[in-house]
Design an enzyme around this catalytic site. Structure first.
Site, PDB file in Angstrom:
ATOM      1  N   HIS A   1      12.348   2.101  -0.688  1.00 12.33           N
ATOM      2  CA  HIS A   1      11.268   1.170  -0.313  1.00 12.33           C
ATOM      3  C   HIS A   1      11.837  -0.119   0.284  1.00 12.33           C
ATOM      4  O   HIS A   1      11.997  -1.117  -0.432  1.00 12.33           O
ATOM      5  CB  HIS A   1      10.403   0.856  -1.536  1.00 12.33           C
ATOM      6  CG  HIS A   1       9.610   2.027  -1.987  1.00 12.33           C
ATOM      7  ND1 HIS A   1       8.378   2.348  -1.463  1.00 12.33           N
ATOM      8  CD2 HIS A   1       9.891   2.999  -2.879  1.00 12.33           C
ATOM      9  CE1 HIS A   1       7.924   3.446  -2.016  1.00 12.33           C
ATOM     10  NE2 HIS A   1       8.821   3.871  -2.886  1.00 12.33           N
TER      11      HIS A   1
ATOM     12  N   CYS B   1       9.420   6.843   1.638  1.00 17.25           N
ATOM     13  CA  CYS B   1       9.367   7.667   0.430  1.00 17.25           C
ATOM     14  C   CYS B   1       8.546   8.940   0.679  1.00 17.25           C
ATOM     15  O   CYS B   1       9.021   9.829   1.368  1.00 17.25           O
ATOM     16  CB  CYS B   1       8.850   6.833  -0.738  1.00 17.25           C
ATOM     17  SG  CYS B   1       9.475   7.417  -2.311  1.00 17.25           S
TER      18      CYS B   1
ATOM     19  N   GLU C   1      10.440  -2.229   2.074  1.00 18.09           N
ATOM     20  CA  GLU C   1       9.458  -3.323   2.081  1.00 18.09           C
ATOM     21  C   GLU C   1       9.658  -4.284   0.910  1.00 18.09           C
ATOM     22  O   GLU C   1       9.279  -5.448   0.987  1.00 18.09           O
ATOM     23  CB  GLU C   1       8.032  -2.756   2.077  1.00 18.09           C
ATOM     24  CG  GLU C   1       7.551  -2.093   0.779  1.00 18.09           C
ATOM     25  CD  GLU C   1       7.937  -0.624   0.643  1.00 18.09           C
ATOM     26  OE1 GLU C   1       8.866  -0.177   1.356  1.00 18.09           O
ATOM     27  OE2 GLU C   1       7.320   0.066  -0.187  1.00 18.09           O
TER      28      GLU C   1
HETATM   29  N1  GLN Z   1       5.625  11.271  -4.861  1.00 20.70           N
HETATM   30  C1  GLN Z   1       6.907  11.214  -4.265  1.00 20.70           C
HETATM   31  C2  GLN Z   1       8.030  11.307  -5.274  1.00 20.70           C
HETATM   32  O1  GLN Z   1       7.823  11.102  -6.449  1.00 20.70           O
HETATM   33  C3  GLN Z   1       7.050   9.942  -3.459  1.00 20.70           C
HETATM   34  C4  GLN Z   1       7.053   8.722  -4.296  1.00 20.70           C
HETATM   35  C5  GLN Z   1       6.818   7.486  -3.470  1.00 20.70           C
HETATM   36  O2  GLN Z   1       6.369   7.589  -2.348  1.00 20.70           O
HETATM   37  N2  GLN Z   1       7.083   6.325  -4.038  1.00 20.70           N
HETATM   38  O3  GLN Z   1       9.141  11.594  -4.899  1.00 20.70           O
END
Ligand code: GLN
Length: 548
Positions: free
Chosen positions: A520, A380, A522
Site C-alpha cells: 500500500h 494489493c 498510499e
Molecule cells: N484480499 C486480498 C488479500 O488478502 C487483498 C488485500 C488488500 O487489498 N489489502 O490478499
C-alpha cells in the site's frame, strides 16, 4: 520530557478533530519542536482491523504492523512522523489488556474497577515514549458526554494532575452553528459542551470553533467569558478548500501561539512555514486537470479509501495538476462493458479490498486499461486482479482465479489459483506461519517489508532505487510458479521479496504505465513528499490527457 496536549471534541462529531490535531503537530514542527500524535478511541473493538470500511473508513497500517484508525494517516501526512502501534488505543484494547492481567493474577485478587485499573492502563499508554519528543498530542475520539469516553476523560484528568503544573494543556473543538434567519453564529452549544467538560474536571485552555465564516469579535468575547478561556485562545476553524491549507490557516488564527502561551513558553521560537507555503502554492497554481477512476467496492464512503484519495492529491501537487477522482463501483462492469464508462478517464486505479464481490468487474477494468494503453495502478487486490486478468487473457489460462474466492459452496468449480492463501513467510530473520482458519484479527502479512526491484524496470526508474520498504496488509499472494509463463507474455515481475519468493510488483511491458503492487504505497505519501508511484502515475495521466 514531553509536554502533553489533549484534544477533545464537543457538540457534534466529525468536526475535523484529527485534522486540527495533525495541523497543530505540523505547526509545532515548524517552530522546531519534535512531536508525536496519538489517538485514544472509546469504541469497544480491539482494533479497527476487523471493522467495516463502510462504517469506519479505511484501516491505516503502521510500519510495525498495527491496524489503526484512519486519523493516524492524517497525523503522518501532516507531520511525516511514522505512526507506531503504540499511537492508537481503543477501549476494547484497554479492557482486553486489563482482563489479561486479571487472568494472570497481576492484580493479586483485587477487585478490578474502572478507576484505578482501567484509567491506569490508559495513563500507561499515554506515557509510552514520553521522553522521546517535545510535544505529545493525544486526541480523544468521540465527543464529550459519550458514555464510552468517560474513562478516557477521567484518565487524562488524573494524568494532568500527576504531571508538574503546566505540562499538560487541553484543546477543545466545537461547532458554532450559523442561524441564517437571524444571521447569527450561536455560542450556546459550545458553552454547554465546555460545561460538560468542566463537570468532569477538565478545563479547556484553547477552544477551536468550526464555523462557516469568521467569528465576530462580540462572539469571541462571549465565548472567552462563558468558557473561561482567553479571547486569543478562541481559534476559528473555517471551512477550507483543501485540508492542506489547515496549518497556515490555523497559524493565521494564532493556534500555535496560543498553545505556546498556554504552556508559558516565551519567547516562542519563530516558525518556518516554507513547506506548507509551497504545498498551498501548488494547490492554487495548477495547470490542467486529470481524471482518475477508482474502480472499487467501498465507493459510497470516501473515507474507505482515504489514503488513496490523499496520495492522488499529492500526485497532483507533484505535477501541478488538479486531480479529479470518480468513484466507480466495480460491480457495474460485471454485466456491462467498461469501455463506455472508462474511456473518459486519464488513468484507472483499482484499490485494495477483501472478498469476491465486484472482482470480475475489477478484472474487466484492468483488461480495458491494459488493452487501451490507459495508465493503471493496481494496489494489493488491484494487483492480484491484474495478474488474474493477464493470466486469463495473455497467457491463455482462462480459468485463472484466487483462493480468496474459493468458498465451500463453490468447491466444485475448478480453477487455477494464480493467487493463493499465504500461510508462511519470512519477517526479518524469522518465519511467520498462519493456519487456514486462524481468526480474522491480525492474521495477515502486516506492516513494513522490504522488496527488491529489477534493475532497468519501470518501477526501479519510478523509485530511482532498487531497494524499497513498503507497508502490507494481505492474506493472499500471487503464485511465483506462474512467473515464467506470464513474463513470456509481457507481464514482468519487477519487484520481489528479498528471498525471491513473493511477487511484490508486476508491470506490463510495452504499456505507457501499468503497475500492480502487493503493498500500500498510499500509506506513505505526504503532500510535501508525494509517493513516487503516485507522482509518476499522475504524470502519466497528465501525459495521457494531452493525447486525448
Ligand atoms: N484480499 C486480498 C488479500 O488478502 C487483498 C488485500 C488488500 O487489498 N489489502 O490478499
Amino acid at each position: 520530557m514531553a509536554r502533553f496536549i489533549f484534544i477533545t471534541g464537543g457538540v457534534v462529531s466529525s468536526l475535523g478533530k484529527g485534522l486540527a490535531s495533525a495541523a497543530l503537530g505540523a505547526l509545532l514542527q515548524a517552530r522546531g519542536y519534535t512531536v508525536r500524535l496519538r489517538k485514544l478511541d472509546p469504541y469497544l473493538n480491539v482494533d479497527p482491523g476487523t471493522m467495516s470500511p463502510f462504517e469506519h473508513g479505511e484501516v491505516f497500517v503502521t510500519d510495525d504492523g498495527a491496524e489503526t484508525d484512519l486519523d493516524l494517516g492524517h497525523y503522518e501526512r501532516f507531520t511525516g512522523v511514522a505512526a507506531r502501534s503504540t499511537d492508537s488505543i481503543s477501549s476494547g484494547r484497554v479492557y482486553s489488556n486489563v482482563l489479561e492481567k486479571e487472568r494472570r493474577g497481576d492484580y493479586l485478587g483485587k477487585t478490578i474497577q474502572v478507576i484505578p485499573h482501567v484509567t491506569n492502563e490508559i495513563k500507561d499508554f499515554i506515557r509510552i515514549g514520553e521522553d522521546e519528543v517535545d510535544f505529545m498530542l493525544c486526541e480523544i475520539g468521540g465527543t464529550v458526554g459519550d458514555i464510552e469516553g468517560l474513562p478516557f476523560f477521567e484518565a487524562i484528568r488524573q494524568f494532568s494532575q500527576e504531571k508538574p503544573r503546566g505540562d499538560c494543556i487541553f484543546m477543545h473543538l466545537t461547532l458554532l452553528p450559523y442561524i441564517a434567519a437571524s444571521g447569527e453564529l450561536k455560542t450556546k452549544p459550545t458553552q454547554h459542551s465546555v460545561k460538560e467538560l468542566r463537570s468532569i474536571g477538565l478545563a479547556p485552555d484553547i477552544l477551536v470553533c468550526r464555523s462557516e465564516g469568521p467569528i465576530p469579535e462580540k462572539e469571541r468575547e462571549k465565548l472567552a467569558l462563558f468558557c473561561n478561556v482567553r479571547p486569543e485562545s478562541v481559534i476559528a476553524a473555517q471551512d477550507l478548500k483543501s485540508i492542506y491549507e489547515a496549518p497556515l490557516a490555523y497559524h493565521r488564527e494564532g493556534m500555535d501561539q496560543a498553545v505556546l502561551d498556554a504552556f508559558g513558553i516565551s519567547p516562542a521560537p519563530k516558525p518556518n512555514l516554507r513547506r506548507w507555503e509551497d504545498v498551498v502554492d501548488r494547490i492554487h497554481n495548477t495547470d490542467g486537470e486529470v481524471r482518475v477512476a477508482i474502480v472499487g467496492k467501498y465507493t459510497q464512503l470516501e473515507d474507505a479509501y482515504k489514503s488513496i484519495a490523499e496520495a492522488l492529491t499529492h500526485g497532483g501537487l507533484a505535477n501541478r495538476v488538479k486531480v479529479h477522482v470518480d468513484w466507480v463501483d466495480s460491480e457495474i462492469f460485471e454485466s456491462e462493458d467498461p469501455g463506455p464508462f472508462l474511456e473518459r478517464f486519464n488513468a484507472i486505479l483499482v484499490p485494495g479490498g477483501f472478498g469476491e464481490r465486484g472482482t470480475e468487474g475489477k478484472i474487466n477494468a484492468a483488461q480495458f486499461a491494459r488493452e487501451k494503453g490507459v495508465p493503471y495502478l493496481g494496489i494489493c487486490l488491484g494487483m492480484q486482479m491484474a495478474v488474474i486478468e493477464a493470466a486469463r487473457n495473455m497467457a491463455d489460462m482462462g480459468d485463472a482465479g484466487s483462493e480468496e474466492f474459493d468458498h465451500e459452496d463453490v468447491k466444485s468449480r475448478s480453477y487455477t489459483p494464480v493467487v493463493y492463501h499465504l500461510k508462511e513467510w519470512v519477517q526479518g530473520n524469522h518465519k511467520v506461519t498462519r493456519k487456514a482458519n486462524d481468526d480474522k484479527g491480525g492474521t495477515m502479512r502486516l506492516g513494513a517489508y522490504d522488496a527488491l526491484l529489477t534493475d532497468g524496470s519501470k518501477v526501479a526508474d519510478v523509485y530511482g532505487d532498487t531497494a524499497i520498504e513498503e507497508r502490507h496488509r494481505h492474506r493472499y499472494e500471487v503464485d511465483i510458479r506462474f512467473r515464467e509463463k506470464l513474463e513470456a507474455q509481457g507481464l514482468i515481475f519487477s519487484g520481489m521479496s528479498p528471498d525471491g519468493r513473493l511477487p511484490e510488483i508486476v508491470e506490463v511491458k510495452d504499456h505507457p504505465w501499468f503497475i500492480g503492487v502487493q503493498f500500500h504505497p498510499e500509506l506513505k505519501s505526504k503532500p510535501f513528499a508525494p509517493h513516487p508511484l503516485f507522482a509518476d502515475f499522475i504524470r502519466a495521466a497528465k501525459e495521457q490527457s494531452r493525447l486525448v
